[in-house]
Scaffold this motif. Structure first.
Motif, mmCIF file in Angstrom:
data_model
loop_
_atom_site.group_PDB
_atom_site.id
_atom_site.type_symbol
_atom_site.label_atom_id
_atom_site.label_comp_id
_atom_site.label_asym_id
_atom_site.label_seq_id
_atom_site.Cartn_x
_atom_site.Cartn_y
_atom_site.Cartn_z
ATOM 1 N N VAL A 1 4.127 -0.896 -8.921
ATOM 2 C CA VAL A 1 4.174 0.485 -8.494
ATOM 3 C C VAL A 1 4.007 0.633 -7.092
ATOM 4 C CG1 VAL A 1 1.590 0.573 -9.059
ATOM 5 C CG2 VAL A 1 3.323 2.668 -9.174
ATOM 6 N N LEU A 2 5.011 1.617 -6.574
ATOM 7 C CA LEU A 2 4.673 2.481 -5.088
ATOM 8 C C LEU A 2 4.372 3.559 -5.515
ATOM 9 C CD1 LEU A 2 8.119 0.548 -3.424
ATOM 10 C CD2 LEU A 2 5.457 -0.235 -3.382
ATOM 11 N N GLN B 1 0.903 -1.091 0.105
ATOM 12 C CA GLN B 1 -0.231 0.051 -0.051
ATOM 13 C C GLN B 1 0.930 1.203 0.049
ATOM 14 O OE1 GLN B 1 -3.148 0.220 -0.461
ATOM 15 N NE2 GLN B 1 -4.409 -1.558 0.625
ATOM 16 N N PRO B 2 0.396 2.376 -0.374
ATOM 17 C CA PRO B 2 1.091 3.666 -0.267
ATOM 18 C C PRO B 2 1.777 3.979 0.982
ATOM 19 C CG PRO B 2 -0.849 3.868 -1.825
ATOM 20 C CD PRO B 2 -1.003 2.445 -1.008
ATOM 21 N N ALA C 1 -4.131 4.065 -6.653
ATOM 22 C CA ALA C 1 -3.291 3.280 -6.179
ATOM 23 C C ALA C 1 -3.945 2.157 -5.649
ATOM 24 C CB ALA C 1 -2.768 4.304 -4.681
ATOM 25 N N HIS C 2 -5.182 2.236 -5.310
ATOM 26 C CA HIS C 2 -6.019 0.861 -5.118
ATOM 27 C C HIS C 2 -6.157 -0.053 -6.111
ATOM 28 C CE1 HIS C 2 -8.878 -1.017 -2.553
ATOM 29 N NE2 HIS C 2 -9.737 -1.004 -3.455
ATOM 30 N N ALA C 3 -6.269 0.427 -7.203
ATOM 31 C CA ALA C 3 -6.384 -0.588 -8.442
ATOM 32 C C ALA C 3 -5.076 -1.267 -8.530
ATOM 33 C CB ALA C 3 -6.600 0.254 -9.620
ATOM 34 N N ALA C 4 -3.942 -0.502 -8.527
ATOM 35 C CA ALA C 4 -2.369 -1.166 -8.667
ATOM 36 C C ALA C 4 -2.215 -2.067 -7.658
ATOM 37 C CB ALA C 4 -1.475 0.195 -8.405
ATOM 38 N N ALA C 5 -2.898 -1.840 -6.297
ATOM 39 C CA ALA C 5 -2.709 -2.892 -5.401
ATOM 40 C C ALA C 5 -3.518 -4.058 -5.596
ATOM 41 C CB ALA C 5 -2.907 -2.221 -3.892
#
Length: 389
Positions: free
Chosen positions: A201-202, A43-44, A191-195
């Protein structure tokens, strides 16, 4: 001592000669970089705290650590008058230009094409080309004009390009509380979609103490981000911020001198750098004694009053300065809005616009409902000094 060799460097976001007391955050970031390499994402990161505690320095160290591993990296600062779209697009260019080559793999070429379309979404006259003809390359589509759609397409394609290069993508946002509501919501969504889909990606955000609340209000799932409150340096390491840089220049601090500077700084990194710089210049060396430290603190406070604090004070209107004076009675601990109104003999509702303006200018924040506090440590004492002049 020789001012040319002075190892202390006060300034916004300037990396100190000794970055101490931040090992836990740096270790966590490095762990996440390594996890991405094996296909696991996190998570970010959210760094929050008062001004002068070193958030920007730490965020920039995150960037440098990712860049050393050849990641695609973009670090931007919100609140500069540019849109998030433009900030991210321009910040990515250098990393992408370094990767661009005719022999690039399919996913990297696709990512470059998508980056060009994203550039076109805010600058129709843009001249990016990466030195190659990408007209027949798959990709693009990040120019719909809808930020969430375009940014998600950009991040996804660049993350896949990074994976092809066996690296990752890092997006770092400083002063994140200054993004507008739509931009914050979009970042949280992407960011939620990436996780969810394990994109390599960070994300890392830095901002004022109000940032966790603002992110949670933008999207409820932002509550699951990794939050780190950045505060003063711990008592057991704070002296190293002074002694290590001096030792690198073959100088040494007396214990009493360290105690004077540490006490005056409140253990805030920015103030340590300011007092350290002035003390170095005041000392005859190679030992830095208590007398030099006391002179350095006096000169450092003068510099802070005329620059660090004054710049913020002068941004406030007369009515806003009156509000800040009313807050100063409570020191740096925060003031109930009702108490401020009573001190100014005003109705609470009539001070709403003043409070909102001070928050927008980044001079105060709301740590909890009905309370406001200074974003800068030591601001109350500075205001008290102005009232005595």
């Amino acid at each position: 001592m020789d001012p040319v060799r002075n190892p202390y460097s006060p300034g916004a976001g300037r990396k100190p000669a000794a970055l101490v007391g931040r090992d836990d955050a740096l270790r966590a970031w490095d762990t996440s970089l390594q996890r991405v390499r094996i296909g696991r994402t996190d998570q970010p990161f959210v760094l929050y705290g008062l001004r002068g505690v070193g958030k920007t320095v730490l965020l920039s160290e995150f960037r440098r650590n990712a860049a050393r591993k050849d990641w695609i990296v973009a670090q931007v600062e919100a609140g500069t008058g540019k849109s998030l779209r433009e900030l991210i697009g321009e910040a990515l260019y250098a990393s992408l230009a370094d990767l661009a080559r005719p022999s690039a793999g399919r996913r990297l070429l696709k990512g470059l094409r998508t980056a060009l379309s994203f550039k076109a979404s805010y600058d129709a006259t843009g001249t990016w080309g990466f030195g190659m003809d990408l007209s027949g390359t798959p990709g693009g589509g990040a120019d719909t004009g809808i930020l969430e759609t375009d940014l998600k397409k950009l991040i996804k394609d660049l993350a896949e390009a990074a994976a092809e290069e066996e690296v990752g993508l890092a997006i770092l946002i400083d002063e994140a509380q200054d993004l507008d509501d739509g931009e914050l919501a979009t970042l949280c969504t992407v960011a939620h979609a990436a996780a969810q889909d394990d994109w390599p990606v960070l994300f890392a955000f830095a901002g004022l103490p109000s940032l966790p609340r603002i992110l949670a209000e933008a999207r409820s799932y932002a509550e699951r981000f990794q939050y780190t409150r950045i505060q003063q340096l711990d008592a057991d390491v704070v002296a190293e911020a002074l002694t290590i840089p001096a030792a690198l220049e073959e100088a040494e601090w007396d214990d009493a001198a360290v105690e004077v500077v540490v006490g005056a700084s409140g253990r805030y990194p920015y103030f340590l750098q300011q007092f350290g710089q002035e003390t170095w210049n005041a000392a005859t060396g190679p030992r830095i004694d208590e007398a030099a430290a006391r002179l350095g603190v006096a000169q450092g406070n003068n510099q802070l009053d005329n620059g660090f604090f004054r710049a913020r004070w002068d941004r406030a209107t007369r009515s806003e300065q009156a509000y800040l004076r009313a807050m100063a009675a409570d020191g740096d601990n925060g003031s109930p809005s009702g108490e401020i109104a009573a001190r100014l003999s005003r109705k609470l509702t009539s001070l709403g616009p003043t409070r909102a303006s001070l928050i927008a200018k980044g001079l105060v924040y709301a740590p909890e409902h009905g309370v406001v506090a200074f974003t800068v440590p030591g601001m109350a004492a500075f205001i008290d000094r102005q009232m005595l002049e």
